[in-house]
Design a protein around this motif. Structure first.
Motif, PDB file in Angstrom:
ATOM      1  N   SER A   9       0.869  -1.181   0.000  1.00  0.00           N
ATOM      2  CA  SER A   9       0.000   0.000   0.000  1.00  0.00           C
ATOM      3  C   SER A   9       0.899   1.223   0.000  1.00  0.00           C
ATOM      4  N   TYR A  11       0.079   4.380  -2.029  1.00  0.00           N
ATOM      5  CA  TYR A  11      -0.466   5.610  -2.624  1.00  0.00           C
ATOM      6  C   TYR A  11      -1.104   6.473  -1.541  1.00  0.00           C
ATOM      7  N   ASN A  14      -4.707   3.330   1.613  1.00  0.00           N
ATOM      8  CA  ASN A  14      -6.082   2.820   1.664  1.00  0.00           C
ATOM      9  C   ASN A  14      -6.093   1.333   2.007  1.00  0.00           C
ATOM     10  N   GLU A  16      -3.795  -0.288   3.433  1.00  0.00           N
ATOM     11  CA  GLU A  16      -3.271  -0.469   4.791  1.00  0.00           C
ATOM     12  C   GLU A  16      -4.381  -0.381   5.838  1.00  0.00           C
ATOM     13  N   TYR A  54      -2.942  -0.629  -9.238  1.00  0.00           N
ATOM     14  CA  TYR A  54      -2.222   0.420  -9.947  1.00  0.00           C
ATOM     15  C   TYR A  54      -2.162   0.061 -11.429  1.00  0.00           C
ATOM     16  N   GLU A  56      -4.540  -1.145 -13.469  1.00  0.00           N
ATOM     17  CA  GLU A  56      -5.243  -2.414 -13.765  1.00  0.00           C
ATOM     18  C   GLU A  56      -4.664  -3.649 -13.090  1.00  0.00           C
ATOM     19  N   THR A  81      -7.868  -2.665  -2.613  1.00  0.00           N
ATOM     20  CA  THR A  81      -8.655  -1.433  -2.742  1.00  0.00           C
ATOM     21  C   THR A  81      -8.308  -0.850  -4.110  1.00  0.00           C
ATOM     22  N   GLY A  83      -9.944   2.178  -7.331  1.00  0.00           N
ATOM     23  CA  GLY A  83     -10.889   3.242  -7.637  1.00  0.00           C
ATOM     24  C   GLY A  83     -12.298   2.718  -7.833  1.00  0.00           C
ATOM     25  N   VAL A  84     -12.418   1.587  -8.507  1.00  0.00           N
ATOM     26  CA  VAL A  84     -13.754   1.036  -8.764  1.00  0.00           C
ATOM     27  C   VAL A  84     -14.214   0.082  -7.667  1.00  0.00           C
ATOM     28  N   GLY A 112     -11.001   2.587  -2.891  1.00  0.00           N
ATOM     29  CA  GLY A 112      -9.979   3.358  -2.192  1.00  0.00           C
ATOM     30  C   GLY A 112      -9.840   4.684  -2.920  1.00  0.00           C
ATOM     31  N   SER A 113      -9.814   5.767  -2.170  1.00  0.00           N
ATOM     32  CA  SER A 113      -9.836   7.088  -2.798  1.00  0.00           C
ATOM     33  C   SER A 113      -8.635   7.317  -3.706  1.00  0.00           C
ATOM     34  N   PHE A 114      -8.848   8.036  -4.773  1.00  0.00           N
ATOM     35  CA  PHE A 114      -7.734   8.487  -5.608  1.00  0.00           C
ATOM     36  C   PHE A 114      -8.097   9.804  -6.279  1.00  0.00           C
TER      37      PHE A 114
HETATM   38  C1  LIG Z   1      -0.840   5.083 -10.527  1.00  0.00           C
HETATM   39  C2  LIG Z   1      -2.228   4.654 -10.123  1.00  0.00           C
HETATM   40  C3  LIG Z   1      -2.967   3.829 -10.965  1.00  0.00           C
HETATM   41  C4  LIG Z   1      -4.260   3.425 -10.601  1.00  0.00           C
HETATM   42  N1  LIG Z   1      -4.945   2.581 -11.437  1.00  0.00           N
HETATM   43  C5  LIG Z   1      -6.178   2.154 -11.077  1.00  0.00           C
HETATM   44  C6  LIG Z   1      -6.899   1.237 -11.916  1.00  0.00           C
HETATM   45  O1  LIG Z   1      -6.412   0.787 -12.953  1.00  0.00           O
HETATM   46  N2  LIG Z   1      -8.147   0.866 -11.539  1.00  0.00           N
HETATM   47  C7  LIG Z   1      -8.728   1.329 -10.390  1.00  0.00           C
HETATM   48  O2  LIG Z   1      -9.875   0.949 -10.116  1.00  0.00           O
HETATM   49  N3  LIG Z   1      -8.058   2.161  -9.551  1.00  0.00           N
HETATM   50  C8  LIG Z   1      -6.795   2.597  -9.865  1.00  0.00           C
HETATM   51  N4  LIG Z   1      -6.109   3.441  -9.018  1.00  0.00           N
HETATM   52  C9  LIG Z   1      -6.695   3.839  -7.714  1.00  0.00           C
HETATM   53  C10 LIG Z   1      -6.091   2.983  -6.588  1.00  0.00           C
HETATM   54  O3  LIG Z   1      -6.303   1.619  -6.860  1.00  0.00           O
HETATM   55  C11 LIG Z   1      -6.699   3.311  -5.222  1.00  0.00           C
HETATM   56  O4  LIG Z   1      -6.450   4.655  -4.893  1.00  0.00           O
HETATM   57  C12 LIG Z   1      -6.140   2.376  -4.143  1.00  0.00           C
HETATM   58  O5  LIG Z   1      -6.941   2.479  -2.993  1.00  0.00           O
HETATM   59  C13 LIG Z   1      -4.691   2.669  -3.808  1.00  0.00           C
HETATM   60  O6  LIG Z   1      -4.261   1.832  -2.772  1.00  0.00           O
HETATM   61  P1  LIG Z   1      -3.189   2.283  -1.665  1.00  0.00           P
HETATM   62  O7  LIG Z   1      -3.600   3.631  -1.114  1.00  0.00           O
HETATM   63  O8  LIG Z   1      -3.259   1.195  -0.670  1.00  0.00           O
HETATM   64  O9  LIG Z   1      -1.851   2.317  -2.356  1.00  0.00           O
HETATM   65  C14 LIG Z   1      -4.828   3.865  -9.362  1.00  0.00           C
HETATM   66  C15 LIG Z   1      -4.062   4.704  -8.528  1.00  0.00           C
HETATM   67  C16 LIG Z   1      -2.789   5.098  -8.880  1.00  0.00           C
HETATM   68  C17 LIG Z   1      -1.995   5.975  -7.952  1.00  0.00           C
END
Ligand SMILES: Cc1cc2nc3c(=O)[nH]c(=O)nc-3n(C[C@H](O)[C@H](O)[C@H](O)COP(=O)(O)O)c2cc1C
Length: 157
Positions: A9, A11, A14, A16, A54, A56, A81, A83-84, A112-114
């Protein structure tokens, strides 16, 4: 025998948050993957593998770690976690674990928020990013709690 939650985790932490909830709920060891290092999994009765998604895919680091572990007959589950917040992102890792002889006990996913503009100029992701704000939220945590307690109950672990 204890359980372990192994996760990546990096980014917004989330994943975590979910990993910590699982670990607290079942008194598991919490192991964060930074670089690939040796993890002794011999004494664990159940291991959860989690990562953010990250581009896909779950992190290559978690696949690399799994490739180096002896997992025959190990009880495992996978969580992510994204985005979708869809479980299909977990399938590739589940397949890999099963190929190594592990026994899959479940799959959990939540949003998970992004913030789209932090990593893409593609406007399609803006809306998705807005929908993801605030996640994982209380409802996600409740679902995660139910998921982990159900695994223990179902398998008498
Ligand atoms: C570089 C990057 C690529 C991502 N690609 C996707 C994706 O392909 N599909 C999706 O649903 N979310 C995507 N996300 C959103 C992350 O999956 C989401 O914010 C996730 O909770 C991050 O987990 P973390 O905070 O534990 O690292 C992406 C985020 C980043 C930073």
């Amino acid at each position: 025998m204890k359980s372990a939650i192994i996760y990546y985790s990096d980014y917004k932490n989330n994943t975590e948050k979910i990993a910590k909830l699982f670990a607290e709920k079942i008194g598991a060891d919490l192991i964060k993957i930074k670089n690939i290092n040796d993890i002794n999994i011999k004494n664990y009765k159940l291991i959860g593998f989690g990562s953010g998604v990250y581009r896909e895919s779950m992190s290559p680091k978690i696949f690399k770690l799994v490739d180096n572990l002896s997992l025959k007959d190990k009880n495992v589950f996978v969580f992510s976690t994204s985005g979708v917040g869809m479980k299909f992102y977990n399938n590739k890792l589940i397949k890999r674990l099963v190929l190594k002889g592990a026994i899959n006990k479940g799959s959990f996913a939540c949003k998970g928020s992004f913030i789209a503009e932090e990593f893409t100029n593609n406007k399609i992701f803006d809306f998705m990013g807005k929908l993801s704000q605030g996640h994982p939220n209380d409802q996600d945590f409740r679902k995660a709690e139910k998921f982990i307690t159900d695994i223990l109950k179902r398998n008498s672990l």
